[in-house]
Scaffold this active site. Structure first.
Site, PDB file in Angstrom:
ATOM      1  N   ARG A 129     -25.535 -11.358  -5.947  1.00 19.00           N
ATOM      2  CA  ARG A 129     -26.043 -10.266  -5.096  1.00 19.00           C
ATOM      3  C   ARG A 129     -25.441 -10.237  -3.699  1.00 19.00           C
ATOM      4  NH1 ARG A 129     -30.930 -12.092  -7.332  1.00 19.00           N
ATOM      5  NH2 ARG A 129     -31.528 -10.849  -9.139  1.00 19.00           N
ATOM      6  N   LYS A 151     -15.292  -0.522   2.441  1.00 15.22           N
ATOM      7  CA  LYS A 151     -15.242   0.083   1.102  1.00 15.22           C
ATOM      8  C   LYS A 151     -14.594  -0.926   0.163  1.00 15.22           C
ATOM      9  CE  LYS A 151     -15.028   5.055   1.931  1.00 15.22           C
ATOM     10  NZ  LYS A 151     -14.212   6.279   1.693  1.00 15.22           N
ATOM     11  N   GLU A 193      -0.452   6.112   7.061  1.00 15.07           N
ATOM     12  CA  GLU A 193      -1.867   6.059   7.471  1.00 15.07           C
ATOM     13  C   GLU A 193      -1.973   5.938   8.999  1.00 15.07           C
ATOM     14  OE1 GLU A 193      -4.009   6.665   5.108  1.00 15.07           O
ATOM     15  OE2 GLU A 193      -3.240   5.801   3.237  1.00 15.07           O
ATOM     16  N   LYS A 235     -10.330   3.384  13.384  1.00 15.34           N
ATOM     17  CA  LYS A 235     -11.118   3.259  12.147  1.00 15.34           C
ATOM     18  C   LYS A 235     -12.483   2.643  12.451  1.00 15.34           C
ATOM     19  CE  LYS A 235     -11.375   2.553   7.323  1.00 15.34           C
ATOM     20  NZ  LYS A 235     -10.708   2.324   6.043  1.00 15.34           N
ATOM     21  N   GLU A 245     -19.754   7.701   5.028  1.00 17.83           N
ATOM     22  CA  GLU A 245     -19.006   8.950   4.829  1.00 17.83           C
ATOM     23  C   GLU A 245     -19.894  10.160   4.580  1.00 17.83           C
ATOM     24  OE1 GLU A 245     -15.307   8.287   2.722  1.00 17.83           O
ATOM     25  OE2 GLU A 245     -15.094  10.419   2.318  1.00 17.83           O
ATOM     26  N   ARG A 249     -16.334  10.248   8.739  1.00 16.57           N
ATOM     27  CA  ARG A 249     -15.429   9.335   8.021  1.00 16.57           C
ATOM     28  C   ARG A 249     -14.530  10.072   7.024  1.00 16.57           C
ATOM     29  NH1 ARG A 249     -16.764   3.231   5.681  1.00 16.57           N
ATOM     30  NH2 ARG A 249     -14.640   2.820   4.991  1.00 16.57           N
ATOM     31  N   ASN A 253      -9.534  11.118   5.185  1.00 16.76           N
ATOM     32  CA  ASN A 253      -8.898  11.602   3.956  1.00 16.76           C
ATOM     33  C   ASN A 253      -7.867  12.705   4.213  1.00 16.76           C
ATOM     34  OD1 ASN A 253     -10.203  10.074   1.817  1.00 16.76           O
ATOM     35  ND2 ASN A 253     -12.079  11.045   2.555  1.00 16.76           N
ATOM     36  N   HIS A 256      -5.171  13.512   1.701  1.00 12.88           N
ATOM     37  CA  HIS A 256      -5.450  12.729   0.499  1.00 12.88           C
ATOM     38  C   HIS A 256      -5.825  13.573  -0.719  1.00 12.88           C
ATOM     39  CE1 HIS A 256      -5.183   9.333   3.195  1.00 12.88           C
ATOM     40  NE2 HIS A 256      -5.463   8.477   2.246  1.00 12.88           N
ATOM     41  N   HIS A 260      -3.659  12.763  -3.722  1.00 16.12           N
ATOM     42  CA  HIS A 260      -4.160  12.201  -4.981  1.00 16.12           C
ATOM     43  C   HIS A 260      -3.652  12.987  -6.182  1.00 16.12           C
ATOM     44  CE1 HIS A 260      -7.663  10.162  -2.663  1.00 16.12           C
ATOM     45  NE2 HIS A 260      -6.631   9.364  -2.776  1.00 16.12           N
ATOM     46  N   HIS A 272       1.160   5.825  -2.789  1.00 16.47           N
ATOM     47  CA  HIS A 272       0.039   6.456  -2.105  1.00 16.47           C
ATOM     48  C   HIS A 272       0.435   7.044  -0.743  1.00 16.47           C
ATOM     49  CE1 HIS A 272      -4.065   7.151  -0.781  1.00 16.47           C
ATOM     50  NE2 HIS A 272      -3.807   6.441   0.306  1.00 16.47           N
TER      51      HIS A 272
HETATM   52  N1  LIG Z   1     -10.999   0.038   0.834  1.00 12.97           N
HETATM   53  C1  LIG Z   1     -10.414   1.018   1.485  1.00 12.97           C
HETATM   54  O1  LIG Z   1     -10.961   1.570   2.455  1.00 12.97           O
HETATM   55  C2  LIG Z   1      -9.054   1.443   1.080  1.00 12.97           C
HETATM   56  C3  LIG Z   1      -8.317   2.307   1.891  1.00 12.97           C
HETATM   57  C4  LIG Z   1      -7.027   2.635   1.506  1.00 12.97           C
HETATM   58  C5  LIG Z   1      -6.493   2.105   0.325  1.00 12.97           C
HETATM   59  N2  LIG Z   1      -7.246   1.269  -0.442  1.00 12.97           N
HETATM   60  C6  LIG Z   1      -6.700   0.666  -1.670  1.00 12.97           C
HETATM   61  O2  LIG Z   1      -5.631  -0.183  -1.316  1.00 12.97           O
HETATM   62  C7  LIG Z   1      -4.752  -0.317  -2.426  1.00 12.97           C
HETATM   63  C8  LIG Z   1      -3.329  -0.216  -1.947  1.00 12.97           C
HETATM   64  O3  LIG Z   1      -3.085  -1.258  -1.038  1.00 12.97           O
HETATM   65  P1  LIG Z   1      -1.601  -1.702  -0.658  1.00 12.97           P
HETATM   66  O4  LIG Z   1      -0.809  -0.512  -0.316  1.00 12.97           O
HETATM   67  O5  LIG Z   1      -1.731  -2.794   0.319  1.00 12.97           O
HETATM   68  O6  LIG Z   1      -1.012  -2.198  -2.051  1.00 12.97           O
HETATM   69  P2  LIG Z   1      -0.894  -3.658  -2.716  1.00 12.97           P
HETATM   70  O7  LIG Z   1      -2.059  -4.480  -2.420  1.00 12.97           O
HETATM   71  O8  LIG Z   1      -0.535  -3.420  -4.153  1.00 12.97           O
HETATM   72  O9  LIG Z   1       0.372  -4.276  -1.969  1.00 12.97           O
HETATM   73  C9  LIG Z   1       1.638  -3.653  -2.090  1.00 12.97           C
HETATM   74  C10 LIG Z   1       2.696  -4.662  -2.546  1.00 12.97           C
HETATM   75  O10 LIG Z   1       3.001  -5.549  -1.464  1.00 12.97           O
HETATM   76  C11 LIG Z   1       2.912  -6.888  -1.905  1.00 12.97           C
HETATM   77  N3  LIG Z   1       2.598  -7.656  -0.688  1.00 12.97           N
HETATM   78  C12 LIG Z   1       1.409  -7.788  -0.083  1.00 12.97           C
HETATM   79  N4  LIG Z   1       1.550  -8.421   1.085  1.00 12.97           N
HETATM   80  C13 LIG Z   1       2.857  -8.733   1.208  1.00 12.97           C
HETATM   81  C14 LIG Z   1       3.630  -9.378   2.203  1.00 12.97           C
HETATM   82  N5  LIG Z   1       3.074  -9.785   3.355  1.00 12.97           N
HETATM   83  N6  LIG Z   1       4.951  -9.526   1.989  1.00 12.97           N
HETATM   84  C15 LIG Z   1       5.531  -9.073   0.851  1.00 12.97           C
HETATM   85  N7  LIG Z   1       4.855  -8.416  -0.097  1.00 12.97           N
HETATM   86  C16 LIG Z   1       3.533  -8.247   0.072  1.00 12.97           C
HETATM   87  C17 LIG Z   1       1.890  -6.847  -2.973  1.00 12.97           C
HETATM   88  O11 LIG Z   1       2.002  -7.975  -3.841  1.00 12.97           O
HETATM   89  C18 LIG Z   1       2.234  -5.544  -3.680  1.00 12.97           C
HETATM   90  O12 LIG Z   1       3.302  -5.713  -4.570  1.00 12.97           O
HETATM   91  C19 LIG Z   1      -5.145   0.766  -3.409  1.00 12.97           C
HETATM   92  O13 LIG Z   1      -5.807   0.178  -4.505  1.00 12.97           O
HETATM   93  C20 LIG Z   1      -6.108   1.649  -2.630  1.00 12.97           C
HETATM   94  O14 LIG Z   1      -7.098   2.243  -3.449  1.00 12.97           O
HETATM   95  C21 LIG Z   1      -8.504   0.941  -0.084  1.00 12.97           C
HETATM   96 ZN   LIG Z   2      -4.861   6.428   2.147  1.00 14.84          ZN
END
Ligand SMILES: NC(=O)c1ccc[n+]([C@@H]2O[C@H](COP(=O)([O-])OP(=O)(O)OC[C@H]3O[C@@H](n4cnc5c(N)ncnc54)[C@H](O)[C@@H]3O)[C@@H](O)[C@H]2O)c1
Ligand SMILES: [Zn+2]
Length: 371
Positions: A129, A151, A193, A235, A245, A249, A253, A256, A260, A272
């Site tokens: 939990r 999130k 972003e 943020k 949101e 918030r 987007n 987005h 998407h 993305h």
């Molecule tokens: N929670 C939220 O508010 C929120 C907001 C935006 C996006 N997201 C989520 O985030 C995800 C995308 O995140 P991302 O773009 O970081 O992708 P990711 O986590 O897949 O990382 C991108 C690539 O970089 C590599 N990597 C990570 N750190 C590294 C480093 N320091 N050096 C070399 N390589 C490295 C990873 O292994 C991966 O191959 C999606 O699932 C999306 O839905 C969440």
């Molecule tokens: Zn985004």
């Protein structure tokens, strides 16, 4: 929300996310993994680090060493890529925590990009939990966006982020030197972003980005530090006002809803941040066509995105594809499209849009080889 320079820690800055008793600090600086004992003095005995092999190869040994022998450290490496944000992986992490008798006083540490952060956060939100959670984001996108705001989610075959929770971390530690190893495309996606924050919230920051684009492309340490700090402040500000949101918030987007649709149709080729960049151009063009945004503002957005090697035209999709994808957006209410639309550089609004032909006109104008 405050930003303080801690005098004894070199370039360390501290940003506070103000959420009453769930408030937490974001630390931004270089080589912060070397300062984990000072930054995280109250860690419990049992720690589970969730990471992946790519990130582990660069940073895990250092983080482990810093945590010291007084902790029982369990490392769970998930596969690399969005597909790892799954129910299966979630179940495997849970199995591992249970097999190692992790109790309610344990903490989960996310070491990686947004994928690792989202799934580790959802594990933390739900294991027994809810247990303590720390974010050590290593991509630019995670450092400016996903690690802040609480999130957490995993994907379901029926859609992205369908299973999740709002669950804030205890703290976020952003070590900006991690970005040196990031692939160029992932880096650019994070910048999409960053540009978003300027457009929706802060004209001065947008102008600063314009003036510092070369430094940012060169991953200049000082410029990056400022860009990340300012993005996190914005943020944090937004999340403090609207954690769940209900309104403000949603501005995060921008681009987005269009993005998407592009991502869903071109999953293998568009990332993305790239899809968001093209989507941002459509939103800006829509407002220009409505005479609510100047052509100069649209041009400035386009030039800045292009400077960061981001695409500013969407791929060709049919009108039906666009419509079907966009009406599945989480912001659709009572069958009506709601779009984040820039009203200037530094301001945006969430609006209900009923006139599809106008939307289609903006999409058509901002589609590849349509000029
Ligand atoms: N929670 C939220 O508010 C929120 C907001 C935006 C996006 N997201 C989520 O985030 C995800 C995308 O995140 P991302 O773009 O970081 O992708 P990711 O986590 O897949 O990382 C991108 C690539 O970089 C590599 N990597 C990570 N750190 C590294 C480093 N320091 N050096 C070399 N390589 C490295 C990873 O292994 C991966 O191959 C999606 O699932 C999306 O839905 C969440
Ligand atoms: Zn985004």
């Amino acid at each position: 929300m405050t930003v303080k320079q801690a005098p004894h820690q070199g370039h360390l800055s501290r940003i506070r996310v103000g959420l009453a008793d769930r408030s937490y600090p974001i630390y931004v600086g270089r080589q912060l993994f070397q300062q984990l004992p000072q930054l995280l003095p109250n860690l419990p005995k049992q720690l589970c680090i969730v990471t992946n092999a790519v990130v582990a190869a660069h940073y895990l040994a250092n983080v482990r060493d810093q945590l010291g022998p007084q902790h029982d450290v369990l490392v769970h490496e998930i596969a690399d890529g969005e597909h790892a944000k799954s129910l299966t992986t979630y179940g495997e992490i849970m199995d591992s925590l249970i097999a190692h008798s992790f109790n309610r006083d344990c903490a989960i540490i996310a070491l990686g990009g947004g994928v690792v952060g989202d799934i580790a956060g959802f594990v933390a939100a739900t294991y027994q939990r809810g247990v303590d959670f720390y974010q050590l984001p290593t991509t630019l996108l995670a450092q400016v966006d996903s690690s802040v705001g609480g999130k957490t989610a995993i994907n379901h075959p029926g859609g992205k982020n369908l299973i999740g929770a709002f669950y804030q971390p205890q703290s976020v530690i952003i070590s900006t030197d991690c970005l040196a190893t990031l692939e160029q495309r992932d880096y650019a996606c994070g910048l999409a972003e960053v540009v978003k924050y300027g457009i929706i919230y802060d004209a001065d920051f947008f102008a600063w980005l314009e003036a510092n684009q070369q430094k940012l492309n060169a991953r200049d340490a000082q410029a990056l530090n400022y860009a990340i700090q300012r993005s996190c402040q914005i943020k944090a500000d937004i999340v403090a006002q609207d954690e769940r949101e209900q309104g403000l918030r949603a501005l995060l987007n921008l681009g987005h809803t269009f993005g998407h649709a592009i991502e869903a149709e071109h999953y293998a080729t568009w990332r993305h941040g790239e899809a968001v960049a093209a989507g941002t151009m459509i939103a800006a063009e829509y407002m220009r066509q409505q005479d609510q945004l100047s052509a100069t503002a649209v041009e400035r957005i386009e030039v800045l995105l292009q400077a960061f090697a981001l695409p500013t035209r969407a791929p060709r999709l049919s009108e039906v594809q666009w419509q079907q994808r966009m009406y599945r957006d989480k912001k659709v209410q009572a069958g009506e499209l709601r779009l984040v639309l820039p009203t200037g550089i530094g301001a945006a609004e969430l609006r209900t849009v009923t006139d599809w032909p106008s939307v289609w006109s903006a999409i058509a104008a901002m589609t590849e080889s349509s000029r």
